[in-house]
Design an enzyme around this catalytic site. Structure first.
Site: not given
Ligand code: ADP
Ligand code: ASP
Ligand code: MG
Length: 813
Positions: A676, A680
């Site tokens: 994750d 980003k």
């Protein structure tokens, strides 16, 4: 005397005919009337279809004939005109129709003349049934076949009226018939008694012809909408009805194809100064639209917008046309000889080419006629072969105020440009009553809507929202919007409407808008099952300008539709990272597509929820700054875990707590494996101009091998407990050096990595708490001290707030 005309939509079913009879009875109490009626809704099309099938030798025409018989007999049965005489006359007409169709079938030939005769049965049947039904209600009504009175030439399909003979016939007929006349619309006959028609939708014209002959005080056209509207309500949902307009405006509005009123109806009305009122059979108290010599002052600069869905553009060009007189005269004379109606003409001032629009079914004929006329010039290469462009539409902006009001064309083009609709040709009539624009057929609806918005909705701007995934974030967003609705309307003249919503099971839509505080039961009771392709089709069907698709899911599936959505001129706002963290190629493509289509693709909440991270990065790069280094703690979940991991509790305990608080993914490994954060970081790197893929990012998986392998979440927690010492040891080492552990993403010199690092008190990341995110950007301008943005970067409320802010940004742009 008043002439009332009821269109096919008003007499489409026996129930509707009952309404019509009521209106007729009421009108008769007010004064003398005559009634013109169209064929029952859909009947003319069925007659045409049956004729074509018969001409092709297909016995399927018989099925349509049976259907047509059924429609008329059924209506008669329901409306109650009994007696063997009525039924016998009805059968007579139907048998005659059957005979003619059989003739076409046997001969395999359908002339325009036979087609007119066949089509005339629609009106002959409907007017007869209506008159007989009125008689059962004690109205002294009589059937009047207009073909006996309306005299025309022999241009079958769109015959021209001989007014002298027609007026005389009508006047003398009415002088001898005092009863209420129920008149067939649409039809006439030649001198030799052959039945003709006045062109599709010609019943309006019949009404005006009778009104003029009888010096009527008014013509009422009863249809299924509240009068003439600012645009076709089927294409422009925000269209509203026009209270009054001039004959000229009405003519321009209806010029393109068969809309509310047939343009020819204006001629007799104008000549005899008879007002025409368009009224709604299904909303009789509504005043509708009054068309007359002088319209009321118009509160808008234009009166309305109309369009013709399907035209072909033909271009005649060549060096030999320059300065040569008589070419356009020859060109248009050729078209006139071939009975081809020219809808629009444009010629560049270079005189090198002439462009004109005609109906597509005439395109080949036109080309042939022109190429025959100019064959010598073509042989000599002075004129090139004719070019045909199809799949185009014309939009016309209409209004008398346009005369002498500068800037209307500019506003129109600006509206089109803003929504990415491409203009292919432009023409303005010298009367300045009409600006016509040719666009691609696929852009007709959005062009209409954007122009409509510009001219009619100026004082208020409506944003149309479609939301998929009303889970935690989506749900909060709708709550937040609901609270601000009044404020936005009052202070910013911004109106937000939720026109569609879907979860994984169902989808629901409403053109007027679903209440922001009542969508849950509305969606739950919807019978439409969710399918993304249909969701997109429904959005397309609405054609709203300023439409925004809110993807509040985390799904790859939804992303697959982004291109289609942007291509429809719909903006996208999403916290879903999937689109921008998949291939670089896709990331670029979506961004470029949005720019090309003039829509927005906002994903500020992909990184740091509502923290202004991506927007700041964009501002810096756009203003010429250079990003040298980015350091960031960008996962609220992992931030929470390490900020809480101070040695007082075990690592597994903290992960447990994070999960219990809803900070983690359902399987916390999806956070702790670093993917994750890597996604980003990937998006941030791309925003700074680095063309990289997820695989280019080096990611330190926080978990020891055994924790990764555990087969369930429960097993994972067991395994994590076994490894608490592993984390405790890392922490101890850091503490010994006066440091804390932070899981930091770094972008530097085109490389991105995520790793667990120990940082000392002097580091800006040392003092983080809760689920804070932080980003430090070192740039050419912020070289000594990095620019730091810090704050809560996770949670439904702040994410929703970030999306909301993007919605408002679109609203204010
Ligand atoms: P009728 O059967 O009464 O003759 P029509 O189908 O010919 O009815 O015309 C009415 C329809 O015209 C409406 O239902 C509407 O969909 C369509 N229409 C197209 N443009 C307009 C407009 N500018 N205003 C109102 N209606 C329009
Ligand atoms: N019935 C004819 C048509 O459908 C005429 C009319 O409705 O005005 O075109
Ligand atoms: Mg009509």
């Amino acid at each position: 005397m008043k002439v009332l005309k009821f269109g096919g939509t008003s007499v489409a079913t026996p129930e509707r005919i009952q309404l019509v009879m009521k209106l007729i009875r009421e009108a008769r109490e007010q004064g003398e009337i005559a009634v013109v009626v169209s064929a029952f809704g859909g009947v003319t099309n069925k007659l045409i279809k049956a004729s074509e099938l018969a001409a092709q030798g297909s016995p399927a025409y018989l099925d349509l004939l049976t259907e047509l018989k059924g429609i008329h007999l059924e209506a008669t049965a329901q409306l109650g005109p009994e007696g063997s005489q009525v039924i016998a006359r009805l059968h007579q007409k139907l048998d005659k129709l059957a005979d003619i169709l059989r003739g076409v079938f046997l001969l395999r030939e359908l002339s325009l003349r036979s087609l007119d005769l066949i089509m005339s049965f629609g009106e002959r049947l409907s007017a007869y049934i209506l008159s007989a039904s009125l008689q059962t209600q004690n109205v002294a009504a009589e059937y009047l076949c207009a073909s006996e009175l309306v005299k025309t030439d022999d241009q079958f399909g769109h015959a021209r009226v001989n007014f002298e003979a027609t007026n005389h016939n009508i006047q003398s007929y009415f002088a001898g018939h005092a009863n209420l006349q129920i008149i067939t619309g649409f039809i006439g006959s030649t001198d030799t008694g052959e039945v003709t028609t006045l062109g599709r939708s010609g019943s309006d014209y019949t009404a005006a012809i009778f009104a003029a002959a009888l010096a009527a005080g008014e013509v009422e056209i009863w249809t299924d909408v509240d009068g003439v509207m600012t645009a076709d309500p089927r294409l422009v949902r925000n269209a509203f009805s026009i209270a009054s307009m001039s004959y000229e405006e009405a003519m321009e509005m209806s010029h393109f194809g068969s809309k509310v009123i047939h343009p020819k109806s204006m001629q007799p009305a104008l000549e005899h100064n008879i007002p025409i009122r368009i009224r709604n059979t299904f909303n009789p108290p509504f005043a509708g639209t009054l068309i007359g010599r002088q319209a009321d002052p118009n509160p808008f600069v234009i009166r309305g917008i109309s369009s013709l869905a399907e035209i072909a553009l033909l271009r005649v060009q060549g060096s030999g046309m320059l300065g040569v007189t008589g070419i356009s005269a020859r060109l248009f004379a050729t078209l006139a000889r071939a009975s081809i109606n020219v809808i629009l003409i444009t010629q560049g001032s270079s005189e090198h080419s002439i462009c004109f629009a005609i109906m597509p079914d005439k395109a080949r004929l036109a080309r042939k006629a022109i190429e025959t006329e100019f064959h010598l010039e073509i042989l000599a290469h002075q004129i090139e072969p004719v070019i045909i462009e199809k799949d185009l539409s014309i939009i016309a902006v209409v209004g008398e105020h346009m005369r002498g009001t500068p800037g209307i064309a500019a506003r129109t083009f600006q509206a089109l440009g803003k929504h990415g609709a491409n203009i292919i040709a432009i023409a303005q009539g010298s009367s300045e009553l009409n600006i016509s624009i040719v666009v691609n057929k696929s852009e007709e609806a959005i062009a209409l809507n954007s122009i409509h918005e510009t001219f009619f909705m100026r004082d208020k701007k409506a944003l149309h929202l479609y939301l998929v995934g009303p889970g935690l974030v989506g749900g909060r967003l709708l709550e937040q919007i609901n609270r601000q609705l009044d404020f936005l309307a009052r202070e910013y003249a911004l109106e937000l409407r939720l026109n569609g919503i879907a979860n994984s099971k169902r989808m629901a839509f409403d053109a007027k808008g679903i209440a922001f505080d009542d969508w849950t039961p509305y969606l739950a009771s919807s019978s439409e099952t969710m399918a993304l392709s249909r969701f997109v089709e429904r959005m397309k069907g609405f054609n709203f300008p300023h439409a925004i698709f809110l993807d509040c899911t985390a799904s790859d599936e939804v992303v697959k539709y982004y291109e289609r959505i942007l291509n429809l001129g719909i903006s996208i706002i999403t916290p879903n990272k999937r689109a921008n963290s998949s291939t670089y190629e896709q990331y670029r493509r979506l961004k470029e597509l949005a720019i090309r289509r003039g829509v927005r693709f906002f994903y500020g909440t992909n990184v740091g929820a509502s923290l202004p991270i991506i927007s700041t990065l964009n501002d810096l790069t756009l203003s010429g700054d250079q990003i040298l280094k980015i350091e960031t703690v960008i996962s609220g979940t992992i931030s929470f875990i390490f900020n809480s991991f101070d040695g007082s509790r075990r690592f597994s305990e903290i992960v447990h707590e994070a999960k219990a608080k809803g900070f983690t993914e359902p399987d916390p490994r999806d956070d702790l494996n670093g993917i994750d954060v890597a996604r980003k970081l990937l998006i941030l790197a791309r925003e700074t101009g680095v063309a990289c893929e997820l695989s280019d990012i080096s990611v330190e998986n926080l978990l020891p091998e055994e924790c990764r392998k555990a087969s369930s979440v429960a097993d994972f927690f067991d395994a994590l407990q076994q490894h608490d010492d592993y984390f405790a040891q890392k922490l101890q080492e850091a503490h010994k050096a006066g440091k804390v552990l932070r899981y930091i993403g770094t972008i530097e010199e085109g490389k991105a990595r995520v790793a667990l690092q120990a940082v000392s008190e002097s580091h800006p990341f040392y003092h983080l708490s809760g689920s804070d995110n932080i980003i430090a950007m070192t740039t050419s301008r912020y070289r000594e001290q990095p620019l730091v943005i810090k704050g809560p970067g996770a949670g439904a409320d702040v994410t929703a707030a970030g999306i909301f802010a993007d919605v408002i940004r679109i609203g204010n742009s």
